[in-house]
Design a protein around this motif. Sequence first.
Motif, PDB file in Angstrom:
ATOM      1  N   GLY A 106       0.824  -1.199   0.000  1.00  0.00           N
ATOM      2  CA  GLY A 106       0.000   0.000   0.000  1.00  0.00           C
ATOM      3  C   GLY A 106       0.853   1.241   0.000  1.00  0.00           C
ATOM      4  O   GLY A 106       2.020   1.213  -0.370  1.00  0.00           O
ATOM      5  N   ALA A 138      -0.325  10.172  -7.565  1.00  0.00           N
ATOM      6  CA  ALA A 138      -0.653   9.870  -6.169  1.00  0.00           C
ATOM      7  C   ALA A 138      -0.451  11.132  -5.350  1.00  0.00           C
ATOM      8  O   ALA A 138       0.536  11.848  -5.528  1.00  0.00           O
ATOM      9  N   TYR A 142      -1.045  12.942  -1.252  1.00  0.00           N
ATOM     10  CA  TYR A 142      -1.108  12.585   0.165  1.00  0.00           C
ATOM     11  C   TYR A 142      -1.404  13.824   1.017  1.00  0.00           C
ATOM     12  O   TYR A 142      -0.919  14.911   0.712  1.00  0.00           O
ATOM     13  N   TYR A 155      -4.479   9.363  -2.111  1.00  0.00           N
ATOM     14  CA  TYR A 155      -5.255   9.141  -3.330  1.00  0.00           C
ATOM     15  C   TYR A 155      -4.301   8.657  -4.412  1.00  0.00           C
ATOM     16  O   TYR A 155      -3.233   9.241  -4.621  1.00  0.00           O
ATOM     17  N   ASN A 156      -4.690   7.582  -5.090  1.00  0.00           N
ATOM     18  CA  ASN A 156      -3.903   7.023  -6.171  1.00  0.00           C
ATOM     19  C   ASN A 156      -4.797   7.011  -7.405  1.00  0.00           C
ATOM     20  O   ASN A 156      -5.839   6.347  -7.395  1.00  0.00           O
ATOM     21  N   GLU A 205      -8.403   7.754  -6.675  1.00  0.00           N
ATOM     22  CA  GLU A 205      -9.139   6.871  -5.766  1.00  0.00           C
ATOM     23  C   GLU A 205      -8.471   6.896  -4.383  1.00  0.00           C
ATOM     24  O   GLU A 205      -7.247   6.779  -4.282  1.00  0.00           O
ATOM     25  N   GLN A 206      -9.292   7.010  -3.346  1.00  0.00           N
ATOM     26  CA  GLN A 206      -8.723   7.019  -2.004  1.00  0.00           C
ATOM     27  C   GLN A 206      -8.252   5.614  -1.632  1.00  0.00           C
ATOM     28  O   GLN A 206      -9.039   4.657  -1.665  1.00  0.00           O
ATOM     29  N   THR A 207      -6.982   5.495  -1.270  1.00  0.00           N
ATOM     30  CA  THR A 207      -6.422   4.185  -0.934  1.00  0.00           C
ATOM     31  C   THR A 207      -6.028   4.064   0.532  1.00  0.00           C
ATOM     32  O   THR A 207      -5.796   2.971   1.031  1.00  0.00           O
ATOM     33  N   GLU A 208      -5.908   5.201   1.229  1.00  0.00           N
ATOM     34  CA  GLU A 208      -5.570   5.168   2.641  1.00  0.00           C
ATOM     35  C   GLU A 208      -6.414   6.214   3.377  1.00  0.00           C
ATOM     36  O   GLU A 208      -6.550   7.335   2.907  1.00  0.00           O
ATOM     37  N   GLU A 241       1.434   1.142  -7.265  1.00  0.00           N
ATOM     38  CA  GLU A 241       1.872   0.636  -5.970  1.00  0.00           C
ATOM     39  C   GLU A 241       3.364   0.404  -5.892  1.00  0.00           C
ATOM     40  O   GLU A 241       3.862  -0.200  -4.959  1.00  0.00           O
TER      41      GLU A 241
END
Lengths: 112, 114
Positions: A97, B31, B33, B49-50, B53-56, B98
Motif C-alpha cells: 500500500g 498519487a 497525500y 489518493y492514487n 481513488e482514495q487508498t488510505e 503501488e
Amino acid sequence: KQEVTQIPAALSVPEGENLVLNCSFTDSAIYNLQWFRQDPGKGLTSLLLIQSSQREQTSGRLNASLDKSSGRSTLYIAASQPGDSATYLCAVRNTGGFKTIFGAGTRLFVKA
Amino acid sequence: ETGVTQTPRHLVMGMTNKKSLKCEQHLGHNAMYWYKQSAKKPLELMFVYNFKEQTENNSVPSRFSPECPNSSHLFLHLHTLQPEDSALYLCASSQGGERSYEQYFGPGTRLTVT
C-alpha cells in the motif's frame, strides 16, 4: 505495526565535522526508505530515497545506507556546514500500500 | 521551491467555521497525500489518493473531508474543528501505482483553530 525511531533527537556539532544520523524500523517489509530535511516551519525536502533492494545512495556530501534485515538506516553527512542545520526525518513506506511512517526526526545544529 | 504548492499558507479559523485547504502538483504525478504535523509529534499520514481513488484513510475524524477531483489537485475540507487540530498540514505527491516512488512535499498550511 511499523515503528520508526530516530537517534539522537538532537545534535550540535562544530562546522566541518562528519556526522551520522540513525534511523531504525521494526518491520522489514518495506518498499523504500526516504530521508528528508525540514527547515523550521517549512515543508520537507527530499534528500535520498533507498529502495528496499538497495544498500546505499549518495548525493554530494550525503550518503544513506540501508540494512533491511536489521531494520536500520544511517545518514552520513560529510564536512558539515552551518547551512546543514535543520531537522532530518526518515520515513519508511510499507509494502502492500501507500502507508508511510515517519520518525520523530533529529534536530541538527552546526556551529560556525 | 518544489513542484507542489499549497494554499493558503496560514489559516486561522474558529471551531464553527468551514474552510478548505488546497494542494496542486505540477509534476505529472498520480498519487497525492495529506499529512498532519503537530508540535512534538511525528508526521502522521492522513489520506492517500492514487489515480483519484482514495487508498488510505488513517482513521481520520470525519470533520476532515478530502477531495481529489483530478490527479493534479487535492483538497482538505475542514468543518467544526477542535483546537487540537491546530497543526501544519502537508501535502505530497508521487508517481502513481503501488511501486516504490519518491514523495515530494509542498510548503504546508499552518492551521490555527481558535
